[in-house]
Design an enzyme around this catalytic site. Structure first.
Site, PDB file in Angstrom:
ATOM      1  N   GLU E  33       0.848  -1.201   0.000  1.00 39.91           N
ATOM      2  CA  GLU E  33       0.000   0.000   0.000  1.00 39.91           C
ATOM      3  C   GLU E  33       0.876   1.241   0.000  1.00 39.91           C
ATOM      4  OE1 GLU E  33      -1.999   0.349   3.723  1.00 39.91           O
ATOM      5  OE2 GLU E  33      -3.532   1.716   2.965  1.00 39.91           O
ATOM      6  N   HIS E  35       2.366   4.640   0.992  1.00 38.38           N
ATOM      7  CA  HIS E  35       2.516   5.307   2.287  1.00 38.38           C
ATOM      8  C   HIS E  35       3.137   6.685   2.096  1.00 38.38           C
ATOM      9  CE1 HIS E  35       1.516   1.505   4.266  1.00 38.38           C
ATOM     10  NE2 HIS E  35       1.431   2.170   5.387  1.00 38.38           N
ATOM     11  N   ASP E  44       3.548  -1.702   6.078  1.00 36.22           N
ATOM     12  CA  ASP E  44       2.714  -2.487   7.000  1.00 36.22           C
ATOM     13  C   ASP E  44       3.260  -3.893   7.215  1.00 36.22           C
ATOM     14  OD1 ASP E  44       1.126  -0.264   7.046  1.00 36.22           O
ATOM     15  OD2 ASP E  44      -0.592  -1.173   6.039  1.00 36.22           O
ATOM     16  N   HIS E 119      -2.152  -3.784   9.479  1.00 36.14           N
ATOM     17  CA  HIS E 119      -2.895  -3.013   8.458  1.00 36.14           C
ATOM     18  C   HIS E 119      -4.352  -2.952   8.939  1.00 36.14           C
ATOM     19  CE1 HIS E 119      -4.243  -1.632   4.525  1.00 36.14           C
ATOM     20  NE2 HIS E 119      -4.992  -2.695   4.362  1.00 36.14           N
ATOM     21  N   GLU E 121      -7.292  -2.255   7.940  1.00 34.02           N
ATOM     22  CA  GLU E 121      -8.420  -2.807   7.198  1.00 34.02           C
ATOM     23  C   GLU E 121      -8.510  -4.329   7.266  1.00 34.02           C
ATOM     24  OE1 GLU E 121      -6.389  -0.403   6.310  1.00 34.02           O
ATOM     25  OE2 GLU E 121      -7.349   1.091   5.034  1.00 34.02           O
TER      26      GLU E 121
END
Lengths: 264, 264, 264, 264, 264, 264
Positions: E33, E35, E44, E119, E121
């Protein structure tokens, strides 16, 4: 017990009920589907819930929250899934939902799980889900049983003649017709507008299905037959016949004592 | 074309056929299921394949490899899935299989996909699979169409009276009965042993299902009615009636020209 | 037993067989796939079914209905899934199908389930499905076992030299080549047209796959090598070698007594 | 670009790279699997990641985070999934994972997605996932391409002879053998304990699979052949041969210019 | 034990460890992801792996290969899944992956499985997968337990005041902010470019989600707050606080003896 | 329009509404879950449905049938899924259900689909389902939008102070507490028994989850805090605050004109 609808019951009363040796939960299943210009979209859910409520009173059962969404409406029994107002689930979702809900009730201790179907198209998918739920429960040592029934299969010949003195043409064209409208006139009269009832002849349905659906195949009204002969009195005849026959079947099959559920 | 069965056709002949403007493939679907002591396990697959073959001759279609395994046998139409000899698929697998096979035929260029069902319990799952296949194909720009039909739904009243002069009691008890046995006597006589036909009264089926299945609910023979009145002549009456009516329906629905398929 | 093919056997004979202590069912798996201009689409299903039949005769086993649809044809072993005439299943469907069918046979009492594969691309998916079926059966207390085998893996070196005196170039290019064509000439000669056999050099296959598939990568004929040297005699050599070696493996692995199945 | 490993790259550099007309991401796939007493569980992931890194240097590609878990180890290529130390994914999960990751890279703009496999059992499931990902991407208008390759398929004959002067017996018994050990001695010598290398003869593998797995079928060591002849020098020969051949294949297939990636 | 990371451990050492009565595996889960411009895509995964390593040292546990791909980034916690550089899994895949990996570790004999999430999510999907894995393991007779924890939930008030003397505004805006950047400065300083840290005010996040995502809703930088106050010293404060609190929780919950793992 | 609840509306009125340029459907989602001894199992469904009804009045939207079953209750927010009275869906079923229902509404022409969540544990799964539904709709050319919101996220600071003058301790312990009880006293007072309200201190929740769940971790009452300070007046404060803020958010986000829906 203040109510037969378990969403209105607290957890303690529920736990007390589940521990009974004949604890039974009835899961009504309907659909969100057009029912012509004179009836609301929730007919199937409303009717299965209401009949389940009466059946629960008779048999000492509880009623689970109704399944408001059902399998895709099919042209040969409900007008078709393409119609505006009809919002459905696919097979996989409906199967998983009944499987998980039924398995959960059995795991919590219910001796009997009854699925009372009010939307024709649901039946085979409910069958698959129940079959899987009971197979898993059996493997986990449960002895709970399940029953699957559609309410219209419990209308006897005599009642049919009384409700359809003009002649009964088959359940397949009863979508939005005399059966459902009469029951709605009895149970939810404020949601029926008899001034809007269609007056066309019964739909001539094919003996096969075509994909993609041909909208011209079924009446534009969304009704497969006319409800002009529907009355609340006929609704009462149907309701009495159905709940009586359903109760008898459950009594025999599940040895329900038919005592009324008491408030603790 | 040397054969209507596509497993017997080479790829070039197949490609040539698919490019026709009325290219049609018929997918027969059956089951592997006990059919009493007098008939073999493959009845549903054999009959749907044979009828598809005749229908293909009439309509200029090809026949895809038969689905030999079907959805779980249910007590109210086939004796039940617990019986030795019955090997079935779950809903999800049958849905995916017909979805993928039908979608593949449409992607290859077939204008029409016809599913000819020969096992009652398959219908709703075939419906779901076809519905998904056609929805995907439409989204990908295809204009192919699909038709789903069970062959017994095409027996007309007159034929019924000829085949069941003693009175027709409904398709639900015909599992292992006069219909299937007569057709087998016509099409695969070497696989029928009339000396073993049961002679018990028709099964009295409940109007609901129970889980787990109660084996005592249906006759130990596995037949829901007796086939003692089955004859090859009645099988011929049924076959003629069914293929004629199926052909007429496809002709009208799909504009098939009914010219015979020629060997290239 | 009137037949080794269980679709031709009645439920009583089947039940009697299953109760034997060495009851074994062989599931042949093929594909619906183009096999060049000289052979039909059903080659893989026909060959696996025929070899399974011979193997059943040798080992006293029964043969289940063949899986007529297989996993997607891949360019490096079958020409590719884009070709007209090739209709395949996705991984998930094939896995579920073998899992459910194998688990059902084990639940009915078969001591041994043998999957005889006739389409290269199926193997890993059959492995996954069998692995899941046996794991479930074990957990449910079954002691049934399963075996997975592809028939070409049982051709010995000596037979290879006899069948390919010109030199054997590997199984991967045998799609539509000498192996399959020789067996078809032996078993289904009426479905082979040797006048249409291609005569191009063996395909030069890459050691990797590309997506989307590049049709130019494999010969337009759909064959990965020429079948011009195929003969029924070579087919007999192959069939004898394969069934003998398969039978030996099963005999050793499953303690099959190799007595012939008798008609009851 | 500070690194070829995208987990070490910031989003701006990444975005800049993706917009190139030959943007390529290599996804290495391994497993968590026992590799005998002399090598760690992460061999497959470590080797595929390292080779992907070298390949990325050659071709100007980026390397995605390695898939550390792979499909179930099979007795005929990896010793079997029952062994302590082997933790695997089922087919469905591995298929979905590569499908989603590859589709995401294509949606973000990568022109090429390369999957570099380092665990034999993964291949067919990676194939299915890539096939689905590319089909979806095509339908959404993407022109991205994907390539699937296992690194050992790129060892040429000459290198084989140098690495296995004693004779090469096939990739299937190389689990924990000379190939992997030599590469580990080159790339991660601190994780190899040559004093623990087993010295038993190559495993004699059956040409079929049995379920449930029979642990006695493969050597207790977990190695299918001895790595006693492994050296870092042979690892270097293998690494050079493989990266060179992989680079050549990608260069030809994807028109990669092979310019080095520069730090922005 | 030469390492707490099981990919670096051989199968024998692993087997020996698993047989301990307090054998514990920690599975770190991260994401790929963006950052922001100053940190790499793998933050992460790197942080959860590093914290898991320290936690393993404290508690005598092993660390499984990190999950490098996580659930879709959401605008209210990570900037959103539409951003270039963010490659995610869907819910179903992540659920299945953790379910299968956790179940495998329990089947191999681990007494405790700890999932250390890095993370945001991921949490609910990891919950579902662990719930299913433990339910299956229980049914198979296992007594293994699992714990799910996100590391930032273990930062105490005092540490928060030290790390955010300017005031702590909530974990939801910490994506790419002081927390993660400080830890990266401590653990992977070579991958942080403080000269690129953004200096905009904290994102004002809505209390709901919109589909399709509106990219204008979150800062173009990809950071939800500025990391300008991040330092390695603050990273050390955070790391000490987190590992200490995680260790205390595991010690109490799982009765871990906290003895160090020894090399065999 | 006679009602904002679409189950009470006929198909013609529905079709007329859907054709509006701001047609909006609100889907309330709840659960069937114990809520302590003083409240019924249906609290989450009742509250989300009632708030959706008020929100619909404000914004001119319709309300779809409530989702009566939600994701598994978790100890840290709802007491846990092991409690009698709690019947839940797994992640996959809830995701599929919202995906299919939302996609159907968008396909029928709704410009906006709003999911109003009333059960904390549902949120991430609703997110996944909506994300997939909108992605599919976008690909099919739709421009419909979706919004996901939980009603308690719209209680402002001032209202919090009025409702919790003793101090607000966080939403996580509000299961069966002042918030829900006050709203129920306002909306369904006949279903609340204040004489049964528990009077224990707030639950001290861990910052992690343990599997299998430890029932001793949460109060035996099933409430995470006491509702003794709940009143209908506080319920009114909450309802006004929430519907006002929800309406404002939808007005701004979706440009709803907030005119009242008229009966046709």
């Amino acid at each position: 017990m203040p109510s037969v609808f378990l969403e209105e019951i607290d957890a303690q009363s529920y736990a007390s009920y589940v521990s009974r040796t004949d604890s039974t939960v009835i899961i009504p299943t309907g659909a969100t589907e057009q029912h012509g210009p004179h009836m609301p979209l929730g007919v199937d859910a409303m009717l299965s819930k209401a009949i389940a409520g009466q059946l629960a009173q008779r048999t000492g059962a509880l009623v689970a929250p109704v399944f408001s969404y059902g399998y895709k409406s099919q042209p040969r029994s409900g007008g078709g899934n393409h119609r505006v107002g009809t919002t459905s689930l696919g097979a996989s979702t409906l199967i998983s939902k009944i499987e998980e809900v039924a398995a959960s009730f059995m795991a919590q201790g219910f001796k009997n799980v009854v699925v009372l179907n009010g939307h024709f198209e649901n039946y085979q998918f409910l069958y698959e889900g129940l079959d899987k739920a009971v197979a898993s429960s059996l493997q986990a040592g449960s002895t709970s049983r399940a029953v699957l029934m559609s309410y219209w299969d419990f209308v006897d010949e005599q009642t049919l003649e009384q409700v359809f003195p003009e002649g009964f043409l088959g359940w397949d064209i009863e979508h939005g017709g005399v059966l459902e409208t009469s029951l709605m006139l009895l149970l939810h009269p404020e949601l029926v507008r008899m001034d809007r009832v269609v007056d066309h002849p019964p739909a001539e349905l094919t003996s096969y299905d075509v994909f993609p659906e041909d909208p011209a195949r079924t009446p534009a009204s969304g009704c497969l037959s006319s409800a002009r002969n529907a009355t609340a009195a006929r609704g009462q005849l149907l309701l009495d016949a159905v709940t009586s026959a359903l109760g008898a079947a459950l009594g025999q099959e599940l040895n329900l004592s038919s005592q009324m559920v008491e408030v603790e």
